[in-house]
Write a protein that holds these residues in place. Structure first.
Motif, PDB file in Angstrom:
ATOM      1  N   GLU A   1     -11.256  -2.334   7.120  1.00  0.00           N
ATOM      2  CA  GLU A   1     -10.010  -2.182   7.865  1.00  0.00           C
ATOM      3  C   GLU A   1      -9.549  -0.718   7.890  1.00  0.00           C
ATOM      4  N   MET A   2      -9.851  -0.004   6.810  1.00  0.00           N
ATOM      5  CA  MET A   2      -9.490   1.417   6.753  1.00  0.00           C
ATOM      6  C   MET A   2     -10.317   2.268   7.709  1.00  0.00           C
ATOM      7  N   LYS A   3     -11.597   1.961   7.813  1.00  0.00           N
ATOM      8  CA  LYS A   3     -12.537   2.830   8.524  1.00  0.00           C
ATOM      9  C   LYS A   3     -12.064   3.207   9.932  1.00  0.00           C
ATOM     10  N   PRO A   4     -11.712   2.241  10.807  1.00  0.00           N
ATOM     11  CA  PRO A   4     -11.293   2.638  12.160  1.00  0.00           C
ATOM     12  C   PRO A   4     -10.003   3.442  12.163  1.00  0.00           C
ATOM     13  N   LYS A   5      -9.135   3.192  11.223  1.00  0.00           N
ATOM     14  CA  LYS A   5      -7.889   3.949  11.151  1.00  0.00           C
ATOM     15  C   LYS A   5      -8.161   5.411  10.786  1.00  0.00           C
ATOM     16  N   ILE A   6      -9.054   5.590   9.824  1.00  0.00           N
ATOM     17  CA  ILE A   6      -9.403   6.954   9.422  1.00  0.00           C
ATOM     18  C   ILE A   6     -10.145   7.666  10.551  1.00  0.00           C
ATOM     19  N   MET A   7     -11.016   6.955  11.234  1.00  0.00           N
ATOM     20  CA  MET A   7     -11.758   7.556  12.339  1.00  0.00           C
ATOM     21  C   MET A   7     -10.854   7.909  13.519  1.00  0.00           C
ATOM     22  N   ALA A   8      -9.699   7.287  13.568  1.00  0.00           N
ATOM     23  CA  ALA A   8      -8.750   7.565  14.661  1.00  0.00           C
ATOM     24  C   ALA A   8      -7.914   8.821  14.403  1.00  0.00           C
ATOM     25  N   GLU A   9      -7.987   9.382  13.210  1.00  0.00           N
ATOM     26  CA  GLU A   9      -7.261  10.616  12.917  1.00  0.00           C
ATOM     27  C   GLU A   9      -7.727  11.725  13.859  1.00  0.00           C
ATOM     28  N   PRO A  10      -6.810  12.551  14.385  1.00  0.00           N
ATOM     29  CA  PRO A  10      -7.192  13.588  15.362  1.00  0.00           C
ATOM     30  C   PRO A  10      -8.341  14.478  14.912  1.00  0.00           C
ATOM     31  N   PHE A  11      -8.313  14.944  13.662  1.00  0.00           N
ATOM     32  CA  PHE A  11      -9.390  15.817  13.192  1.00  0.00           C
ATOM     33  C   PHE A  11     -10.726  15.086  13.220  1.00  0.00           C
ATOM     34  N   MET A  12     -10.709  13.830  12.825  1.00  0.00           N
ATOM     35  CA  MET A  12     -11.956  13.077  12.780  1.00  0.00           C
ATOM     36  C   MET A  12     -12.519  12.873  14.191  1.00  0.00           C
ATOM     37  N   LYS A  13     -11.652  12.585  15.137  1.00  0.00           N
ATOM     38  CA  LYS A  13     -12.108  12.368  16.517  1.00  0.00           C
ATOM     39  C   LYS A  13     -12.565  13.662  17.172  1.00  0.00           C
ATOM     40  N   GLU A  14     -11.847  14.748  16.910  1.00  0.00           N
ATOM     41  CA  GLU A  14     -12.094  15.986  17.643  1.00  0.00           C
ATOM     42  C   GLU A  14     -13.121  16.897  16.984  1.00  0.00           C
ATOM     43  N   VAL A  15     -13.258  16.797  15.676  1.00  0.00           N
ATOM     44  CA  VAL A  15     -14.145  17.720  14.953  1.00  0.00           C
ATOM     45  C   VAL A  15     -15.262  16.976  14.233  1.00  0.00           C
ATOM     46  N   ALA A  16     -14.917  16.157  13.268  1.00  0.00           N
ATOM     47  CA  ALA A  16     -15.934  15.546  12.406  1.00  0.00           C
ATOM     48  C   ALA A  16     -16.877  14.623  13.163  1.00  0.00           C
ATOM     49  N   SER A  17     -16.391  13.997  14.215  1.00  0.00           N
ATOM     50  CA  SER A  17     -17.241  13.061  14.970  1.00  0.00           C
ATOM     51  C   SER A  17     -18.434  13.747  15.615  1.00  0.00           C
ATOM     52  N   GLN A  18     -18.413  15.071  15.694  1.00  0.00           N
ATOM     53  CA  GLN A  18     -19.522  15.814  16.289  1.00  0.00           C
ATOM     54  C   GLN A  18     -20.618  16.131  15.275  1.00  0.00           C
ATOM     55  N   TRP A  19     -20.368  15.855  14.012  1.00  0.00           N
ATOM     56  CA  TRP A  19     -21.339  16.222  12.971  1.00  0.00           C
ATOM     57  C   TRP A  19     -22.443  15.180  12.860  1.00  0.00           C
ATOM     58  N   PRO A  20     -23.689  15.599  12.630  1.00  0.00           N
ATOM     59  CA  PRO A  20     -24.776  14.636  12.427  1.00  0.00           C
ATOM     60  C   PRO A  20     -24.462  13.672  11.289  1.00  0.00           C
ATOM     61  N   GLY A  21     -24.780  12.401  11.497  1.00  0.00           N
ATOM     62  CA  GLY A  21     -24.588  11.391  10.474  1.00  0.00           C
ATOM     63  C   GLY A  21     -23.212  10.766  10.435  1.00  0.00           C
ATOM     64  N   TYR A  22     -22.290  11.241  11.285  1.00  0.00           N
ATOM     65  CA  TYR A  22     -20.908  10.770  11.208  1.00  0.00           C
ATOM     66  C   TYR A  22     -20.807   9.262  11.447  1.00  0.00           C
ATOM     67  N   GLU A  23     -21.314   8.777  12.554  1.00  0.00           N
ATOM     68  CA  GLU A  23     -21.169   7.364  12.908  1.00  0.00           C
ATOM     69  C   GLU A  23     -21.821   6.450  11.884  1.00  0.00           C
ATOM     70  N   SER A  24     -22.979   6.841  11.387  1.00  0.00           N
ATOM     71  CA  SER A  24     -23.735   5.952  10.486  1.00  0.00           C
ATOM     72  C   SER A  24     -23.265   6.008   9.039  1.00  0.00           C
TER      73      SER A  24
ATOM     74  N   ARG B   1     -22.102  18.139   8.406  1.00  0.00           N
ATOM     75  CA  ARG B   1     -23.031  17.019   8.325  1.00  0.00           C
ATOM     76  C   ARG B   1     -22.384  15.978   7.429  1.00  0.00           C
ATOM     77  N   VAL B   2     -22.594  14.717   7.732  1.00  0.00           N
ATOM     78  CA  VAL B   2     -22.034  13.630   6.920  1.00  0.00           C
ATOM     79  C   VAL B   2     -23.227  12.867   6.361  1.00  0.00           C
ATOM     80  N   ALA B   3     -23.461  13.035   5.049  1.00  0.00           N
ATOM     81  CA  ALA B   3     -24.700  12.496   4.508  1.00  0.00           C
ATOM     82  C   ALA B   3     -24.531  11.747   3.199  1.00  0.00           C
ATOM     83  N   ASN B   4     -24.176  12.445   2.126  1.00  0.00           N
ATOM     84  CA  ASN B   4     -24.238  11.830   0.803  1.00  0.00           C
ATOM     85  C   ASN B   4     -23.073  12.311  -0.042  1.00  0.00           C
ATOM     86  N   MET B   5     -22.209  11.393  -0.430  1.00  0.00           N
ATOM     87  CA  MET B   5     -21.091  11.735  -1.304  1.00  0.00           C
ATOM     88  C   MET B   5     -21.150  10.933  -2.598  1.00  0.00           C
ATOM     89  N   ALA B   6     -22.208  10.151  -2.773  1.00  0.00           N
ATOM     90  CA  ALA B   6     -22.277   9.239  -3.913  1.00  0.00           C
ATOM     91  C   ALA B   6     -22.273   9.961  -5.251  1.00  0.00           C
TER      92      ALA B   6
END
Length: 334
Positions: free
Chosen positions: A293-316, A227-232
């Motif tokens: 500018e960093m965000k799309p580059k980080i989201m393009a990483e293979p792990f992020m596209k294949e694994v983390a992108s499936q977690w709730p809250g990822y896109e937002s 889940r991608v929620a709160n890292m503050a």
């Protein structure tokens, strides 16, 4: 707080609840009388058995909403020969009461200890139900958890859950942990040995994990989740360090407080997620890139596209993680 103090607190439940709910919620509820001055019961969710002693009750969603009554984390419990140890109690007295009902389906042993893994509200607001059922029950947390909650975060989290559930936690009395676990303790509870782990600042500075040694099972709190929620309130560096240590431990089952229980792959994926964001944010920071500018580059990483992108809250929420990573990287430079 003494047992007598808790009893006095519960006797004053109505008055305390009035003050915390606020007049916008109080008026329509109070008009129906005291009997109505409590949010609705939470529907039963059967406990999942992970090992001989270890159970958890799955969340009804990934975020607190009126529809899921704020039940968006996984309260857990360990059944020992001496009694039941509860690990995290949910977001309200109603969730705590539901957890008690599920425990009774598994065992007739009493709840003898409660442990809160950290100070976010979905992990301790249900404490009220356990003290109401047994005023002498001890509630444990890391000392930093108690300190933060006493600074005003207790009321913040009550109001947060009340707002996000449309007042469905009404009737919950703030009931804080009073016993301390700093990490490093080994606790014998009947036939069961618990080890308490504190790795420093991970999801918060107050995180503790509870290892059930006999079952090779560990309750992770929010130190890892799908889940991608709160890292503050947390640390990327601390998370990477902690999960690297956990990965080497002789554990078969990991129970996160958000998401299903898994084997060590959960730990590896959680570490990779934190490592990619922090490392790449640092590299791009040195190149002079901005967070957007960093965000799309980080989201393009293979792990992020294949694994983390499936977690709730990822896109937002991934953008907020990038910002926090930059802030931590800058802080570590100086």
């Amino acid at each position: 707080m003494s047992a007598m103090g808790r009893r006095d607190l519960l006797k004053g439940m109505f008055g305390v609840s009035v003050g915390m709910v606020g007049m916008s919620a109080l008026n329509p509820l109070y008009a129906n009388g005291l009997a109505e001055f409590k949010g609705p019961a939470v529907p039963d969710v059967d406990a999942v058995k992970v090992s001989d002693r270890c159970y958890y009750i799955p969340a009804m969603g990934s975020e607190p909403t009126p529809d899921n009554f704020g039940m968006f984390s996984n309260p857990g419990f360990v059944v020992t020969s001496e009694g039941v140890v509860v690990i995290d109690t949910g977001s309200s007295v109603q969730i705590g009461e539901m957890v008690l009902r599920q425990i009774k389906k598994v065992t007739d042993k009493p709840v003898i200890k409660v442990i809160n893994t950290h100070y976010h509200g979905d992990h301790w607001l249900g404490n009220h139900a356990f003290v109401a059922a047994n005023p002498d029950v001890d509630i444990y947390s890391h000392p930093a958890c108690q300190k933060v909650l006493k600074s005003g975060q207790d009321k913040f989290w009550f109001n947060f859950m009340q707002t996000n559930t449309d007042n469905k936690i009404t009737g919950t009395v703030i009931t804080l942990p009073t016993k301390s676990l700093s990490g490093g303790e080994t606790i014998k509870v009947g036939d069961t040995t618990l080890k308490i782990h504190h790795f420093g600042k991970v999801h918060t500075e107050s995180d503790i994990a509870i290892e059930v040694v006999d079952d090779k099972t560990m309750y992770m709190g929010d130190m890892v989740m799908r889940r991608v929620a709160n890292m503050a309130d947390g640390s990327f560096v601390g998370s990477i360090k902690a999960l690297s240590a956990v990965e080497k431990m002789p554990i078969d089952n990991f129970i996160p407080m958000h998401g299903k229980h898994e084997d060590v792959q959960l730990i590896k994926d959680g570490k990779d997620f934190m490592d990619i964001i922090y490392t790449k944010a640092g590299e791009y920071y040195e190149e002079g890139l901005s967070d957007f500018e960093m965000k799309p580059k980080i989201m393009a990483e293979p792990f992020m596209k294949e694994v983390a992108s499936q977690w709730p809250g990822y896109e937002s929420t991934i953008g907020k993680f990038v910002v926090v990573a930059i802030q931590e990287y800058e802080k570590n430079l100086f």
